[in-house]
Design an enzyme around this catalytic site. Structure first.
Site, PDB file in Angstrom:
ATOM      1  N   HIS A 141       0.832  -1.203   0.000  1.00 42.73           N
ATOM      2  CA  HIS A 141       0.000   0.000   0.000  1.00 42.73           C
ATOM      3  C   HIS A 141       0.872   1.260   0.000  1.00 42.73           C
ATOM      4  CE1 HIS A 141      -3.201  -2.819   0.980  1.00 42.73           C
ATOM      5  NE2 HIS A 141      -4.084  -1.852   0.838  1.00 42.73           N
TER       6      HIS A 141
ATOM      7  N   HIS B 129       0.906  -2.997   9.422  1.00 46.71           N
ATOM      8  CA  HIS B 129       2.294  -3.211   9.024  1.00 46.71           C
ATOM      9  C   HIS B 129       3.207  -2.714  10.135  1.00 46.71           C
ATOM     10  CE1 HIS B 129       2.413  -4.675   4.863  1.00 46.71           C
ATOM     11  NE2 HIS B 129       1.314  -3.964   4.644  1.00 46.71           N
TER      12      HIS B 129
ATOM     13  N   ASP C 213       8.343  -1.926   7.633  1.00 45.57           N
ATOM     14  CA  ASP C 213       7.702  -2.252   6.356  1.00 45.57           C
ATOM     15  C   ASP C 213       7.411  -0.981   5.553  1.00 45.57           C
ATOM     16  OD1 ASP C 213       7.716  -4.734   7.480  1.00 45.57           O
ATOM     17  OD2 ASP C 213       5.563  -4.803   7.871  1.00 45.57           O
TER      18      ASP C 213
END
Length: 392
Positions: free
Chosen positions: A273, A316, A320
């Site tokens: 994302h 996350h 990340d």
């Protein structure tokens, strides 16, 4: 006596070129051009502005570069027969490439004519195949890592400065995806109206595919524990290969979005994302006019808020998101630096280490000017009305 009075420029020796340079007021460059690089008559006639700006010459005085360019152009105009013999069909046609080697920007109209900007739709089609294939591979890898996700009872969430300090916001991940959808809408509008939309779309597919292919590797190498107990992730076995492919197709069709009903586990390093948010932001700011301050500010706000919402949702780890943002920005900037300068575009090293870049960018001759045009032609009846109105 000048060298031009004795013989044709195409037969000049390095010494005669040196005399010409001295006569034209470029005595400071005689050693560099004639003695060190052995520039003779044919080499002088075919000398380009790009040659002067890029290695191994890389002249640094802009005034000298421009004056030398004008002098060589004048020499070309005075010796059409030598040009024809050397196969150079247009005097001065080689110049105007310095913009892609670090000199100041030219006016849009001039820069447009100085670079080759063929749409090459077949390459764009191949880039679409490439990115769709990579998304398919990524979806299949996400199924594999879901089967390898560590048991939360044995491997609890890892310590994380941000996640341990900020309480979880349940609706935050949906807001992150909403930020992505807004950025996507803005980018599609810019892409639709941009004159060189085919090249831009090809670059987007190339960059997205490359970053997500790298993400496949990082997901497979190490399986991180689940970042939060709220995720309720457990190792899931999908059975045979067909079951895995079916699950992968579900993820692929839903673009991995929770808004589309896709729930995944184990695909943490690094955040897909964040990659999409950052890539869209950089594409919008790169290919929209510099005067669009509101759009650029909005794009960065959506990017940063989207990243915050990802972390606030505890979907996350902070590492990340950080790695995803860093890799995406670096790859985007490296790609465009190489594409805009063309310094290594045709080198052997580039073809070996970055074959995809060399293939897609080999016929793009420099920076893409931000020129816009309406993508749809006028309907025939409307065109007829306009012509009739003008005739009246």
């Amino acid at each position: 006596m000048g060298p031009r009075s004795g013989c044709s420029v195409g037969t000049w020796t390095c010494e005669q070129v040196g005399h010409w340079l001295e006569n034209e007021g470029f005595s400071d460059y005689v050693d560099l051009l004639c003695r060190e690089h052995r520039l003779d008559g044919p080499g002088l006639l075919s000398l380009t502005e790009a040659d002067l700006c890029s290695p191994p010459l890389r002249l640094e005085v802009l005034g000298d570069i421009k004056r030398l360019v004008l002098a060589v152009r004048r020499l070309q105009r005075e010796n059409p027969a030598a040009l024809q013999e050397l196969g150079i069909t247009s005097a001065g046609g080689h110049f105007g490439d310095c913009q892609r080697h670090g000199l100041p920007d030219s006016p849009p109209g001039q820069r447009e004519g100085a670079v080759r900007l063929d749409p090459e739709y077949w390459k764009t089609a191949l880039s679409v195949v490439y990115v769709l294939l990579v998304f398919g591979i990524t979806s299949f890898v996400m199924v594999i890592v879901h089967e390898r996700v560590p048991d939360m009872r044995t491997y609890p969430p890892l310590p994380d400065i941000f996640l341990d300090s900020v309480p979880r916001i349940p609706w935050a991940f949906a807001m992150a995806e909403a930020c992505g959808l807004i950025l996507c809408s803005i980018w599609l509008l810019v892409l639709l109206l941009h004159k060189y939309r085919s090249i831009l779309f090809r670059r987007m597919c190339s960059l997205m595919g490359t970053v997500f292919l790298l993400r496949c590797v990082t997901m497979l190498i190490t399986s991180l524990s689940v970042p939060g107990v709220h995720l309720q992730c457990s190792r899931k076995v999908y059975g045979d290969i067909w079951a895995k492919l079916w699950r992968a197709s579900t993820i692929w069709l839903g673009f991995g979005m929770t808004l589309a009903g896709v729930q995944t586990c184990g695909d943490y390093m690094f955040s897909g994302h964040t990659v999409v948010l950052t890539m869209l932001n950089f594409l919008i700011t790169e290919y929209s006019p510099r005067s669009w301050y509101f759009i650029h500010t909005l794009s960065w706000v959506l990017n940063l808020f989207g990243v915050f919402f990802i972390l606030a949702a505890h979907e996350h780890y902070s590492i990340d998101v950080f790695v995803a943002f860093y890799l995406t920005t670096r790859i985007f900037l490296y790609y465009h630096t190489l594409a805009n300068t063309c310094a290594y575009q045709h080198s052997r090293r580039m073809r070996i280490w970055f074959p995809l870049f060399s293939f897609f960018e080999c016929n793009v001759g420099g920076t893409i000017p931000n020129v816009y045009s309406w993508p749809f032609s006028q309907p025939q009846f409307l065109r007829s009305l306009i012509i009739a109105d003008r005739s009246e």
